[in-house]
Design a protein around this motif. Structure first.
Motif, PDB file in Angstrom:
ATOM      1  N   THR A  50       0.757  -1.160   0.082  1.00 55.13           N
ATOM      2  CA  THR A  50      -0.123  -0.018   0.169  1.00 55.13           C
ATOM      3  C   THR A  50       0.910   1.363  -0.048  1.00 55.13           C
ATOM      4  OG1 THR A  50      -1.694  -1.144   1.393  1.00 55.13           O
ATOM      5  CG2 THR A  50      -2.013   1.221   1.309  1.00 55.13           C
ATOM      6  N   LYS A  62      -8.751   7.996   2.057  1.00 53.76           N
ATOM      7  CA  LYS A  62      -9.615   7.297   1.768  1.00 53.76           C
ATOM      8  C   LYS A  62      -9.333   6.101   0.770  1.00 53.76           C
ATOM      9  CE  LYS A  62     -14.750   7.404   0.414  1.00 53.76           C
ATOM     10  NZ  LYS A  62     -15.736   8.097   0.035  1.00 53.76           N
ATOM     11  N   GLN A  63      -8.689   6.407  -0.331  1.00 57.00           N
ATOM     12  CA  GLN A  63      -8.084   5.427  -1.177  1.00 57.00           C
ATOM     13  C   GLN A  63      -6.947   4.571  -0.333  1.00 57.00           C
ATOM     14  OE1 GLN A  63      -6.547   8.115  -4.248  1.00 57.00           O
ATOM     15  NE2 GLN A  63      -8.039   7.210  -5.913  1.00 57.00           N
ATOM     16  N   LYS A  66      -8.877   2.169   1.803  1.00 53.98           N
ATOM     17  CA  LYS A  66      -9.533   0.823   1.034  1.00 53.98           C
ATOM     18  C   LYS A  66      -8.522  -0.157   0.518  1.00 53.98           C
ATOM     19  CE  LYS A  66     -13.776   3.572  -0.253  1.00 53.98           C
ATOM     20  NZ  LYS A  66     -14.516   4.025  -1.062  1.00 53.98           N
ATOM     21  N   ILE A  67      -7.545   0.415   0.045  1.00 55.94           N
ATOM     22  CA  ILE A  67      -6.416  -0.309  -0.902  1.00 55.94           C
ATOM     23  C   ILE A  67      -5.733  -1.171   0.398  1.00 55.94           C
ATOM     24  CG2 ILE A  67      -4.163  -0.307  -1.972  1.00 55.94           C
ATOM     25  CD1 ILE A  67      -5.604   1.894  -3.675  1.00 55.94           C
ATOM     26  N   LYS A 135     -11.665  -4.552  -8.444  1.00 52.68           N
ATOM     27  CA  LYS A 135     -11.588  -3.688  -7.302  1.00 52.68           C
ATOM     28  C   LYS A 135     -11.064  -2.562  -6.887  1.00 52.68           C
ATOM     29  CE  LYS A 135     -12.883  -7.924  -4.519  1.00 52.68           C
ATOM     30  NZ  LYS A 135     -12.340  -8.675  -3.377  1.00 52.68           N
ATOM     31  N   LEU A 136      -9.648  -2.567  -7.786  1.00 50.31           N
ATOM     32  CA  LEU A 136      -8.964  -1.454  -7.945  1.00 50.31           C
ATOM     33  C   LEU A 136      -9.397  -0.427  -8.755  1.00 50.31           C
ATOM     34  CD1 LEU A 136      -5.257  -3.123  -7.894  1.00 50.31           C
ATOM     35  CD2 LEU A 136      -6.106  -1.629  -6.410  1.00 50.31           C
ATOM     36  N   LYS A 138     -12.435   0.535  -9.083  1.00 54.19           N
ATOM     37  CA  LYS A 138     -13.563   1.308  -8.404  1.00 54.19           C
ATOM     38  C   LYS A 138     -12.658   2.150  -7.415  1.00 54.19           C
ATOM     39  CE  LYS A 138     -16.901  -2.597  -8.694  1.00 54.19           C
ATOM     40  NZ  LYS A 138     -17.705  -3.219  -7.613  1.00 54.19           N
ATOM     41  N   ILE A 139     -11.692   1.631  -6.881  1.00 50.06           N
ATOM     42  CA  ILE A 139     -11.093   2.568  -5.860  1.00 50.06           C
ATOM     43  C   ILE A 139     -10.347   3.669  -6.309  1.00 50.06           C
ATOM     44  CG2 ILE A 139      -9.476   2.554  -3.902  1.00 50.06           C
ATOM     45  CD1 ILE A 139     -10.292  -0.195  -3.347  1.00 50.06           C
ATOM     46  N   TYR A 145      -5.186   4.218 -12.044  1.00 43.10           N
ATOM     47  CA  TYR A 145      -5.356   2.726 -12.385  1.00 43.10           C
ATOM     48  C   TYR A 145      -4.559   2.550 -13.584  1.00 43.10           C
ATOM     49  CZ  TYR A 145      -7.517  -1.428 -13.813  1.00 43.10           C
ATOM     50  OH  TYR A 145      -7.856  -2.922 -14.311  1.00 43.10           O
TER      51      TYR A 145
END
Length: 168
Positions: A50, A62-63, A66-67, A135-136, A138-139, A145
Motif C-alpha cells: 500500500t 480514503k483510497q 480501502k487499498i 476492485k482497484l 473502483k477505488i 489505475y
C-alpha cells in the motif's frame, strides 16, 4: 608432551568438522531449518504494498485505507493458501533431499524458467487477478489505475537485458 597436545588439538578439529558436516547437511537438520523459516506477516506485507502504491499514485487518505484493506485481505488469503498447500492432504509430505543435494536428473532443464502451472491453478490465479483489478478500478481514478497497470505489466515482463544461456 608438545606432540601429544598438538595431536589432541588436530584430533579435536577433525572430529568437530565431521560433526558439523553431518549435522548441517542431514535431512533432519534441513527439515528443522525449513520449519524455522519466518512466518509471513500479512499486515506488514499489505502495508508495504500500500505504501508503494501511495508513493507511485499519490493516494488520498480514503483510497489508502480501502487499498490497505484490500491488500490485507489478499495477503491473509495468500497465507491460507500456502498453509493449505503445505498440509499432507491431497499431496505428498515434504521429503528432504538425500545427503542435502537435490536428486539428479529428476527435472528437465527449464533454462532458468519456472515449470508451467497446471491449467486449473492458472485459471484460479487469473480469476483472482481479474477480481483484484476490478476492485482497484473502483477505488482508483482512471489515471491512477492506468499508471498502476503499466507498472504491473512492466513487473511481469521478463528482463530482456540478460541473454539466455542454452543448457546442453
Amino acid at each position: 608432551m608438545k606432540k601429544y597436545v598438538y595431536g589432541l588439538l588436530v584430533y579435536g578439529i577433525i572430529v568437530s568438522g565431521e560433526v558439523f558436516a553431518v549435522t548441517s547437511y542431514s535431512p533432519v537438520f534441513l527439515l528443522q531449518k525449513e520449519q524455522e523459516m519466518e512466518i509471513p506477516n500479512p499486515e506488514k506485507a499489505a502495508r508495504k504494498l500500500t505504501d508503494e502504491m501511495d508513493e507511485l499514485l499519490q493516494l488520498t487518505e480514503k483510497q489508502y485505507k480501502k487499498i490497505y484493506k484490500l491488500n490485507l485481505k489478499e495477503e491473509k488469503e495468500k497465507i491460507e493458501r500456502m498453509a493449505g498447500k503445505n498440509s499432507f492432504e491431497g499431496g505428498r509430505p515434504f521429503m528432504p533431499p538425500m545427503d542435502g543435494m537435490p536428486p539428479q536428473g529428476s527435472f528437465p532443464p527449464m533454462n532458468g524458467m519456472r515449470p508451467p502451472m497446471p491449467e486449473s491453478m492458472q485459471e484460479d490465479v487469473e480469476n483472482r487477478i481479474e477480481k483484484r483489478n476490478k476492485k482497484l478500478k473502483k477505488i482508483l481514478t482512471d489515471e491512477q489505475y492506468d499508471k498502476w497497470m503499466l507498472r504491473e505489466s512492466m513487473m511481469e515482463e521478463p528482463s530482456m537485458s540478460l541473454p539466455s544461456i542454452p543448457v546442453k
